[in-house]
Design an enzyme around this catalytic site. Sequence first.
Site, mmCIF file in Angstrom:
data_model
loop_
_atom_site.group_PDB
_atom_site.id
_atom_site.type_symbol
_atom_site.label_atom_id
_atom_site.label_comp_id
_atom_site.label_asym_id
_atom_site.label_seq_id
_atom_site.Cartn_x
_atom_site.Cartn_y
_atom_site.Cartn_z
ATOM 1 N N HIS A 121 23.579 46.428 26.773
ATOM 2 C CA HIS A 121 23.845 47.389 25.228
ATOM 3 C C HIS A 121 22.722 47.121 23.915
ATOM 4 O O HIS A 121 22.856 45.662 24.450
ATOM 5 C CB HIS A 121 25.303 47.979 25.230
ATOM 6 N N ASP A 122 22.347 47.879 23.199
ATOM 7 C CA ASP A 122 21.419 46.886 22.500
ATOM 8 C C ASP A 122 20.037 46.509 22.826
ATOM 9 O O ASP A 122 20.226 45.655 21.925
ATOM 10 C CB ASP A 122 22.685 46.602 21.497
ATOM 11 N N GLY A 139 24.015 41.524 26.598
ATOM 12 C CA GLY A 139 23.449 42.188 24.804
ATOM 13 C C GLY A 139 22.833 41.932 24.051
ATOM 14 O O GLY A 139 22.903 40.993 23.852
#
Length: 262
Positions: A121-122, A139
């Site tokens: 994520h991200d 992440g």
Amino acid sequence: MSKIHPTALIDPSARIGQDVEIGPYCVIGPHVEIGARTRLLSHVSIQGWTRLGEDCVLHPFVAVGEPPQDFKYKDGEVRLEIGVRNTLREHVTMHLGTPTARGVTRVGSGGYFMVGSHVAHDCIVGDNVVFANNATLGGESTVGDFVIMGGLSALHQKCRVGRYAFIGGGAPVTGDVIPYGMVDNDGWLAGLNLVGLKRRGFSRETIHNLRAAYRLLYAEEGAFNERIEDAARLFAGAREVMDIIEFIKAPAARPLAIPEPR
């Protein structure tokens, strides 16, 4: 005209480009957008607010756009954006962003993601990268253009890897890797990615400047901040060296990866 296998499950609100091929047992969610001429070979799952660019190839059991593996995440309109001409081999995973961080995971164009590699994520991933089997990003990591991640290498969350860097197979990377740098299999900075630079057509002068600047930056004499300023002054006209200087000076969540202590 798109070619869609009868066993594929596609939400009516998904946006499918021209000449897309969707093979057997693929599952496409309601917020997905797939660019023209992209091919999903079979058993591919695309979910969430995911935009997949043109001319990509996704091999069996790829799963992209699933919720982030972040216990704080509950729900929300977070996104995954994947560029054009990417190849995702079997079992590659790429997750949505989170509302508490960037809100979006971005993958550039022209990448080759081998079996089992993972973009968390991200993360922000640049263009023309190569992730070997099971290379994994934590992440909120950032990976520059033309980076090669060796098989089974793992990048700690919020780390940065500068462009043209090479990460050795199995390396545990817990610090930021300078542009053009090379990390050995134990996670230590081990000089410059000289083979990669030569293969990419960097000039002799550029490689000479990078090597001289590296020796200065990681010399044993003097304070590191002083060596940074010396390198910035001596190589002010060398763009690639200044890439390294700017990377070092930029705000960061992690310390720099360093050579193994002697």
